[in-house]
Write a protein that holds these residues in place. Sequence first.
Motif, PDB file in Angstrom:
ATOM      1  N   GLY A  28       0.773  -1.229   0.000  1.00 34.87           N
ATOM      2  CA  GLY A  28       0.000   0.000   0.000  1.00 34.87           C
ATOM      3  C   GLY A  28       0.806   1.281   0.000  1.00 34.87           C
ATOM      4  O   GLY A  28       0.228   2.367  -0.149  1.00 34.87           O
ATOM      5  N   GLY A  29       2.111   1.189   0.141  1.00 33.19           N
ATOM      6  CA  GLY A  29       2.938   2.380   0.181  1.00 33.19           C
ATOM      7  C   GLY A  29       3.425   2.787  -1.195  1.00 33.19           C
ATOM      8  O   GLY A  29       2.915   2.338  -2.225  1.00 33.19           O
ATOM      9  N   THR A  30       4.440   3.643  -1.207  1.00 36.22           N
ATOM     10  CA  THR A  30       5.000   4.133  -2.465  1.00 36.22           C
ATOM     11  C   THR A  30       5.905   3.065  -3.071  1.00 36.22           C
ATOM     12  O   THR A  30       6.749   2.497  -2.382  1.00 36.22           O
ATOM     13  CB  THR A  30       5.811   5.413  -2.223  1.00 36.22           C
ATOM     14  N   VAL A  31       5.710   2.820  -4.347  1.00 38.79           N
ATOM     15  CA  VAL A  31       6.444   1.739  -5.001  1.00 38.79           C
ATOM     16  C   VAL A  31       7.073   2.198  -6.307  1.00 38.79           C
ATOM     17  O   VAL A  31       6.630   3.166  -6.926  1.00 38.79           O
ATOM     18  CB  VAL A  31       5.527   0.534  -5.308  1.00 38.79           C
ATOM     19  N   ASN A  32       8.122   1.500  -6.683  1.00 39.63           N
ATOM     20  CA  ASN A  32       8.628   1.532  -8.048  1.00 39.63           C
ATOM     21  C   ASN A  32       8.139   0.255  -8.719  1.00 39.63           C
ATOM     22  O   ASN A  32       8.114  -0.811  -8.092  1.00 39.63           O
ATOM     23  CB  ASN A  32      10.157   1.566  -8.083  1.00 39.63           C
ATOM     24  N   LEU A  33       7.779   0.349  -9.985  1.00 34.75           N
ATOM     25  CA  LEU A  33       7.196  -0.781 -10.696  1.00 34.75           C
ATOM     26  C   LEU A  33       7.993  -1.073 -11.955  1.00 34.75           C
ATOM     27  O   LEU A  33       8.464  -0.156 -12.628  1.00 34.75           O
ATOM     28  CB  LEU A  33       5.745  -0.465 -11.071  1.00 34.75           C
ATOM     29  N   PHE A  34       8.100  -2.343 -12.252  1.00 33.54           N
ATOM     30  CA  PHE A  34       8.954  -2.765 -13.365  1.00 33.54           C
ATOM     31  C   PHE A  34       8.284  -3.898 -14.142  1.00 33.54           C
ATOM     32  O   PHE A  34       7.550  -4.717 -13.591  1.00 33.54           O
ATOM     33  CB  PHE A  34      10.297  -3.299 -12.849  1.00 33.54           C
ATOM     34  N   PHE A  51       8.591   5.128 -11.868  1.00 36.64           N
ATOM     35  CA  PHE A  51       9.046   5.632 -10.566  1.00 36.64           C
ATOM     36  C   PHE A  51       8.059   6.661 -10.034  1.00 36.64           C
ATOM     37  O   PHE A  51       7.686   6.626  -8.862  1.00 36.64           O
ATOM     38  CB  PHE A  51      10.438   6.270 -10.697  1.00 36.64           C
ATOM     39  N   SER A  52       7.676   7.610 -10.868  1.00 39.16           N
ATOM     40  CA  SER A  52       6.730   8.645 -10.461  1.00 39.16           C
ATOM     41  C   SER A  52       6.300   9.396 -11.721  1.00 39.16           C
ATOM     42  O   SER A  52       6.820   9.171 -12.807  1.00 39.16           O
ATOM     43  CB  SER A  52       7.358   9.610  -9.461  1.00 39.16           C
ATOM     44  N   GLY A  53       5.324  10.310 -11.552  1.00 36.58           N
ATOM     45  CA  GLY A  53       4.905  11.148 -12.670  1.00 36.58           C
ATOM     46  C   GLY A  53       3.832  10.502 -13.519  1.00 36.58           C
ATOM     47  O   GLY A  53       2.933   9.824 -13.006  1.00 36.58           O
ATOM     48  N   ASP A  54       3.919  10.699 -14.820  1.00 31.44           N
ATOM     49  CA  ASP A  54       2.922  10.195 -15.762  1.00 31.44           C
ATOM     50  C   ASP A  54       2.742   8.696 -15.554  1.00 31.44           C
ATOM     51  O   ASP A  54       3.691   7.926 -15.689  1.00 31.44           O
ATOM     52  CB  ASP A  54       3.377  10.478 -17.193  1.00 31.44           C
ATOM     53  N   PRO A  55       1.512   8.263 -15.247  1.00 36.11           N
ATOM     54  CA  PRO A  55       1.304   6.831 -14.972  1.00 36.11           C
ATOM     55  C   PRO A  55       1.380   5.950 -16.216  1.00 36.11           C
ATOM     56  O   PRO A  55       1.405   4.727 -16.095  1.00 36.11           O
ATOM     57  CB  PRO A  55      -0.105   6.799 -14.382  1.00 36.11           C
ATOM     58  N   LEU A  56       1.410   6.564 -17.371  1.00 35.17           N
ATOM     59  CA  LEU A  56       1.572   5.787 -18.605  1.00 35.17           C
ATOM     60  C   LEU A  56       3.043   5.872 -19.019  1.00 35.17           C
ATOM     61  O   LEU A  56       3.546   6.944 -19.351  1.00 35.17           O
ATOM     62  CB  LEU A  56       0.667   6.330 -19.707  1.00 35.17           C
ATOM     63  N   VAL A  57       3.714   4.743 -18.957  1.00 38.93           N
ATOM     64  CA  VAL A  57       5.143   4.745 -19.274  1.00 38.93           C
ATOM     65  C   VAL A  57       5.395   3.913 -20.523  1.00 38.93           C
ATOM     66  O   VAL A  57       4.726   2.909 -20.765  1.00 38.93           O
ATOM     67  CB  VAL A  57       5.976   4.193 -18.097  1.00 38.93           C
ATOM     68  N   LYS A  69      -3.051   3.462  -9.503  1.00 38.64           N
ATOM     69  CA  LYS A  69      -2.777   3.339  -8.069  1.00 38.64           C
ATOM     70  C   LYS A  69      -3.975   2.772  -7.310  1.00 38.64           C
ATOM     71  O   LYS A  69      -3.820   1.949  -6.413  1.00 38.64           O
ATOM     72  CB  LYS A  69      -2.376   4.693  -7.493  1.00 38.64           C
ATOM     73  N   SER A  70      -5.169   3.211  -7.692  1.00 36.19           N
ATOM     74  CA  SER A  70      -6.367   2.782  -6.977  1.00 36.19           C
ATOM     75  C   SER A  70      -6.634   1.298  -7.144  1.00 36.19           C
ATOM     76  O   SER A  70      -7.320   0.684  -6.319  1.00 36.19           O
ATOM     77  CB  SER A  70      -7.578   3.573  -7.460  1.00 36.19           C
ATOM     78  N   LYS A  71      -6.113   0.726  -8.193  1.00 36.71           N
ATOM     79  CA  LYS A  71      -6.306  -0.703  -8.451  1.00 36.71           C
ATOM     80  C   LYS A  71      -5.048  -1.510  -8.147  1.00 36.71           C
ATOM     81  O   LYS A  71      -5.045  -2.730  -8.364  1.00 36.71           O
ATOM     82  CB  LYS A  71      -6.709  -0.919  -9.914  1.00 36.71           C
ATOM     83  N   PHE A  72      -3.995  -0.870  -7.683  1.00 41.30           N
ATOM     84  CA  PHE A  72      -2.728  -1.549  -7.412  1.00 41.30           C
ATOM     85  C   PHE A  72      -2.307  -2.368  -8.633  1.00 41.30           C
ATOM     86  O   PHE A  72      -1.873  -3.517  -8.505  1.00 41.30           O
ATOM     87  CB  PHE A  72      -2.842  -2.456  -6.176  1.00 41.30           C
ATOM     88  N   SER A  73      -2.437  -1.761  -9.810  1.00 40.70           N
ATOM     89  CA  SER A  73      -2.150  -2.507 -11.024  1.00 40.70           C
ATOM     90  C   SER A  73      -1.108  -1.799 -11.875  1.00 40.70           C
ATOM     91  O   SER A  73      -0.935  -0.581 -11.805  1.00 40.70           O
ATOM     92  CB  SER A  73      -3.429  -2.724 -11.838  1.00 40.70           C
ATOM     93  N   PHE A  74      -0.430  -2.595 -12.680  1.00 42.63           N
ATOM     94  CA  PHE A  74       0.595  -2.083 -13.590  1.00 42.63           C
ATOM     95  C   PHE A  74       0.600  -3.018 -14.795  1.00 42.63           C
ATOM     96  O   PHE A  74       1.479  -3.845 -14.959  1.00 42.63           O
ATOM     97  CB  PHE A  74       1.954  -2.057 -12.896  1.00 42.63           C
TER      98      PHE A  74
END
Lengths: 114, 113
Positions: A28-34, A51-57, A69-74
């Motif tokens: 539930g905290g701040t994450v980096n996603l890969f 890492f941060s910013g625009d959620p579309l990478v 973020k609300s769905k904890f999805s990537f």
Amino acid sequence: AQSVSQHNHHVILSEAASLELGCNYSYGGTVNLFWYVQYPGQHLQLLLKYFSGDPLVKGIKGFEAEFIKSKFSFNLRKPSVQWSDTAEYFCAVNEVDSNYQLIWGAGTKLIIKP
Amino acid sequence: DAGVTQSPTHLIKTRGQQVTLRCSPKSGHDTVSWYQQALGQGPQFIFQYYEEEERQRGNFPDRFSGHQFPNYSSELNVNALLLGDSALYLCASSGTRNTGELFFGEGSRLTVL
């Protein structure tokens, strides 16, 4: 305990089909996603990262991923796959500033039929 | 530019034996992490070394130990091998700042009979 879930273990698509691979995490905290990719006979390599910013990478080879973020999805997407995209894809999560390890999903084996 | 190199690439041991795996990080990297990847699973974090110290450890028993040398290379040692230790052992290197972006070697595949 934190966990990462990848919804599909095996995906088979034809060339030019669209791709979406699901990834959900439990922290539930701040994450980096890969997203990492392993092509046949090769080592794991980074496909894209958030890492941060625009959620579309956007990553290499036309791949992109959207952090919701609300769905904890990537989820990983590609509009039109190629035979060379055949590989295993791993989603991984790192807790920012508190943890040095990556938590990994079990991977999705993607096979593209020519 | 030399990437991450691991040795040996394959090895076979019997239960109760000990094994040492070696890793040289990518040029310019000072942090080495070790992961265990069992068949059909994602990698599991064993530990990370930075400045020759174990900085963090995953949920692995004390049979798993490591070392980092002044040139940043690293070893993973596993004592009293069990059948369940059969796996691909991955070394990953990174820079000092903890961003989670890792560069991997091709791994050492350990089979315990």
